[in-house]
Design a protein around this motif. Structure first.
Motif, PDB file in Angstrom:
ATOM      1  N   LYS A  67       0.833  -1.210   0.000  1.00  0.00           N
ATOM      2  CA  LYS A  67       0.000   0.000   0.000  1.00  0.00           C
ATOM      3  C   LYS A  67       0.862   1.253   0.000  1.00  0.00           C
ATOM      4  O   LYS A  67       0.585   2.209  -0.724  1.00  0.00           O
ATOM      5  CB  LYS A  67      -0.920  -0.008   1.220  1.00  0.00           C
ATOM      6  CG  LYS A  67      -2.249  -0.698   0.966  1.00  0.00           C
ATOM      7  CD  LYS A  67      -3.130  -0.598   2.183  1.00  0.00           C
ATOM      8  CE  LYS A  67      -3.964  -1.839   2.340  1.00  0.00           C
ATOM      9  NZ  LYS A  67      -4.507  -2.001   3.677  1.00  0.00           N
ATOM     10  N   LEU A  74       1.059   6.277  -7.306  1.00  0.00           N
ATOM     11  CA  LEU A  74      -0.037   7.184  -7.676  1.00  0.00           C
ATOM     12  C   LEU A  74       0.437   8.635  -7.670  1.00  0.00           C
ATOM     13  O   LEU A  74       0.099   9.419  -8.562  1.00  0.00           O
ATOM     14  CB  LEU A  74      -1.201   7.018  -6.703  1.00  0.00           C
ATOM     15  CG  LEU A  74      -2.056   5.789  -6.933  1.00  0.00           C
ATOM     16  CD1 LEU A  74      -3.080   5.662  -5.837  1.00  0.00           C
ATOM     17  CD2 LEU A  74      -2.739   5.893  -8.281  1.00  0.00           C
ATOM     18  N   VAL A  77       2.477   9.395 -10.829  1.00  0.00           N
ATOM     19  CA  VAL A  77       1.647   9.618 -12.016  1.00  0.00           C
ATOM     20  C   VAL A  77       0.990  10.992 -11.925  1.00  0.00           C
ATOM     21  O   VAL A  77       1.072  11.820 -12.853  1.00  0.00           O
ATOM     22  CB  VAL A  77       0.569   8.514 -12.103  1.00  0.00           C
ATOM     23  CG1 VAL A  77      -0.426   8.853 -13.190  1.00  0.00           C
ATOM     24  CG2 VAL A  77       1.208   7.173 -12.372  1.00  0.00           C
ATOM     25  N   ALA A  78       0.352  11.279 -10.764  1.00  0.00           N
ATOM     26  CA  ALA A  78      -0.416  12.524 -10.640  1.00  0.00           C
ATOM     27  C   ALA A  78       0.499  13.734 -10.730  1.00  0.00           C
ATOM     28  O   ALA A  78       0.205  14.699 -11.450  1.00  0.00           O
ATOM     29  CB  ALA A  78      -1.186  12.525  -9.332  1.00  0.00           C
ATOM     30  N   ILE A  81       2.008  14.306 -14.355  1.00  0.00           N
ATOM     31  CA  ILE A  81       1.067  14.893 -15.317  1.00  0.00           C
ATOM     32  C   ILE A  81       0.676  16.303 -14.875  1.00  0.00           C
ATOM     33  O   ILE A  81       0.554  17.221 -15.707  1.00  0.00           O
ATOM     34  CB  ILE A  81      -0.144  13.964 -15.482  1.00  0.00           C
ATOM     35  CG1 ILE A  81       0.307  12.704 -16.208  1.00  0.00           C
ATOM     36  CG2 ILE A  81      -1.245  14.647 -16.264  1.00  0.00           C
ATOM     37  CD1 ILE A  81      -0.745  11.688 -16.403  1.00  0.00           C
ATOM     38  N   THR A  84       3.434  18.704 -15.836  1.00  0.00           N
ATOM     39  CA  THR A  84       3.424  18.963 -17.281  1.00  0.00           C
ATOM     40  C   THR A  84       2.325  19.948 -17.635  1.00  0.00           C
ATOM     41  O   THR A  84       2.526  20.873 -18.436  1.00  0.00           O
ATOM     42  CB  THR A  84       3.187  17.645 -18.048  1.00  0.00           C
ATOM     43  OG1 THR A  84       3.939  16.631 -17.432  1.00  0.00           O
ATOM     44  CG2 THR A  84       3.590  17.785 -19.482  1.00  0.00           C
ATOM     45  N   LEU A  85       1.144  19.762 -17.027  1.00  0.00           N
ATOM     46  CA  LEU A  85       0.016  20.655 -17.322  1.00  0.00           C
ATOM     47  C   LEU A  85       0.319  22.084 -16.879  1.00  0.00           C
ATOM     48  O   LEU A  85       0.069  23.034 -17.630  1.00  0.00           O
ATOM     49  CB  LEU A  85      -1.233  20.154 -16.611  1.00  0.00           C
ATOM     50  CG  LEU A  85      -1.981  19.024 -17.307  1.00  0.00           C
ATOM     51  CD1 LEU A  85      -3.067  18.494 -16.419  1.00  0.00           C
ATOM     52  CD2 LEU A  85      -2.558  19.527 -18.609  1.00  0.00           C
ATOM     53  N   SER A  88       3.025  23.579 -19.253  1.00  0.00           N
ATOM     54  CA  SER A  88       2.579  23.882 -20.618  1.00  0.00           C
ATOM     55  C   SER A  88       1.556  25.011 -20.600  1.00  0.00           C
ATOM     56  O   SER A  88       1.524  25.835 -21.514  1.00  0.00           O
ATOM     57  CB  SER A  88       2.004  22.636 -21.278  1.00  0.00           C
ATOM     58  OG  SER A  88       0.792  22.300 -20.677  1.00  0.00           O
ATOM     59  N   THR A  89       0.710  25.069 -19.547  1.00  0.00           N
ATOM     60  CA  THR A  89      -0.239  26.181 -19.466  1.00  0.00           C
ATOM     61  C   THR A  89       0.491  27.500 -19.255  1.00  0.00           C
ATOM     62  O   THR A  89       0.145  28.516 -19.864  1.00  0.00           O
ATOM     63  CB  THR A  89      -1.223  25.937 -18.306  1.00  0.00           C
ATOM     64  OG1 THR A  89      -1.786  24.646 -18.464  1.00  0.00           O
ATOM     65  CG2 THR A  89      -2.329  26.955 -18.321  1.00  0.00           C
ATOM     66  N   ALA A  92       1.888  28.457 -22.524  1.00  0.00           N
ATOM     67  CA  ALA A  92       0.848  28.915 -23.458  1.00  0.00           C
ATOM     68  C   ALA A  92       0.320  30.282 -23.053  1.00  0.00           C
ATOM     69  O   ALA A  92      -0.138  31.046 -23.892  1.00  0.00           O
ATOM     70  CB  ALA A  92      -0.284  27.903 -23.499  1.00  0.00           C
ATOM     71  N   CYS A  93       0.372  30.605 -21.752  1.00  0.00           N
ATOM     72  CA  CYS A  93      -0.114  31.910 -21.288  1.00  0.00           C
ATOM     73  C   CYS A  93       0.953  32.982 -21.416  1.00  0.00           C
ATOM     74  O   CYS A  93       0.736  34.118 -20.987  1.00  0.00           O
ATOM     75  CB  CYS A  93      -0.600  31.819 -19.845  1.00  0.00           C
ATOM     76  SG  CYS A  93      -2.095  30.856 -19.682  1.00  0.00           S
TER      77      CYS A  93
END
Lengths: 115, 308
Positions: A67, A74, A77-78, A81, A84-85, A88-89, A92-93
């Motif tokens: 566990k 987990l 992974v979270a 990502i 990265t978000l 990249s945001t 982009a801004c």
């Protein structure tokens, strides 16, 4: 054997805390979003991994140990990502990464520009 | 070791007070929201220190996770440039001081009242009554049998909150991410089995250990929010699914009420569950309320009634 594993667990948890401290220092001291993300995701994920491994060594059974390792997986992974978000945001801004010779606009907005 | 625990507790309490202050009085809204989320994470730690893992689970999932995400979404919809909040006018100063003095008095009075409470609490009486409840975990016994009416009212309050939020305006779709990355949809695909597995585990665990409907509903609700954020649940906005949505939202409350009325028919007392039916009925109520809570948390996120 269990005694040795116990002490190994303590060592790993302390090493993990050190990585967390380094990551937090990076978050506070680094100049822009991208470098801060770099410090936070890399150091904290490694720190969390070490802490989870240390706790798994001290766990009372295999199920508990698995566990702890699942929590780390987990989070990897979270946070991978999520980072990265965010990056990249931000790109982009229009937040440019800080270059060596052009100071970034996020940090130097309060300071007078060097002549 | 005892000294270390004391130091940790003091640090926790001081951090809690500082974060609460920051969340209320920091001028920037974004840092206020982040402080609010950190406050609830520390609060969850406090519950762990008080040996109440059930409340800690619900606090972390609902307080920090779902409420924080809701506040951040609301913040993202506010026009840019208005991000300064608390800036008290001169005439508000005396009122502010009065309110703070009142809050401090109330806190002192509450602390005194808590100090006066009977010392070992009611844990022994709950343990003594455990055999008559049909479950083997004290917290679940209190929540769903001994004080089931309170839990029922909590569900009703959540439903009322959904009605209130929905009455404010039309539903709002989540903003598409600024860049089309495959990461977010992939994350939600990857995590969906887990968003079903973990609540099922928590529901099953609730009968004999910390867990149950509220944490399970919160985890499943977080999965639902992720669905809405990736725009992967378009069915929820359709007009023909409106009735189904309303039924599902109220199913937990309806089943709870049916169980209470059934108990009244069979035993003569409102909310009295016959012992031989108790394990099955409590499990059924837990599943229904868990699903309802998950859907309600998702429904807050729509910020308006869908299918209008």
């Amino acid at each position: 054997m269990t005694e040795a594993l116990h002490w190994l667990g303590y060592g790993l948890v302390i090493a993990g805390i050190l990585f967390f401290l380094a990551g937090s220092l990076g978050l506070l001291r680094f100049p822009d979003v991208f470098t801060r993300l770099h410090a936070l995701t890399k150091a904290d994920n490694l720190g969390l991994g070490l802490i989870c491994l240390g706790l798994a060594f001290q766990a009372s059974g295999l199920a508990e140990a698995v566990k702890y390792l699942l929590i780390w997986l987990l989070m990897l992974v979270a946070s991978g990502i999520g980072a990265t978000l965010i990056a990249s945001t931000a790109l982009a801004c229009g937040l440019a990464p800080r270059q060596a010779d052009t100071p970034s606009n996020t940090m130097t907005s309060e300071r007078p520009a060097p002549k | 070791m005892r000294l270390l625990a004391w130091g940790f507790d003091l640090l926790l309490a001081a951090g809690l007070l500082w974060l609460a202050w920051q969340a209320l009085f920091t001028p920037r809204r974004f840092s206020a929201v982040v402080n609010f989320m950190a406050f609830y994470l520390l609060m969850a730690l406090v519950w762990v220190r008080l040996d109440a893992p059930d409340i800690a689970l619900a606090e972390a999932a609902i307080g920090a996770g779902v409420t924080g995400a809701l506040l951040l979404t609301a913040l993202g919809r506010l026009p840019a440039g208005t991000s300064t909040g608390a800036d008290p006018r001169r005439w508000q100063r005396p009122l502010q001081i009065l309110a703070m003095a009142g809050a401090a008095m109330a806190a002192l009075w509450l602390a005194w009242a808590a100090y006066q409470l009977p010392r070992p609490g009611l844990a022994a009486e709950v343990t003594a009554a455990l055999d008559a409840t049909g479950v083997s975990h004290g917290v679940t016994a209190v929540l769903l049998n001994l004080r089931a009416f309170d839990t029922f009212l909590e569900i009703v309050i959540m439903l009322a909150a959904v009605v209130l939020v929905w009455s404010l305006g039309p539903p709002l779709r989540a903003f598409a991410p600024a860049t089309a990355l495959p990461g977010l949809p992939a994350l939600s695909h990857l995590l969906h089995p887990l968003f079903l597995l973990v609540p099922a585990y928590l529901l099953w665990r609730g009968t004999h250990a910390p867990g149950g409907a509220f944490p399970a509903g919160a985890v499943m609700g977080a999965g639902g929010v992720l669905l809405l954020l990736t725009d992967a649940a378009p069915w929820i906005y359709l007009r023909r699914h409106r009735l189904l949505l309303h039924l599902l939202l109220s199913s937990g409350m309806a089943l709870f009420l049916a169980v209470a009325l059934g108990g009244m028919l069979m035993t003569g007392t409102f909310f009295a569950i016959p012992l031989h039916l108790a394990p099955t009925l409590i499990m059924a109520v837990e599943v229904a309320t868990g699903l309802s809570i998950a859907l309600m948390l998702m429904a807050f996120y729509l910020l308006g009634e869908p299918g209008q």
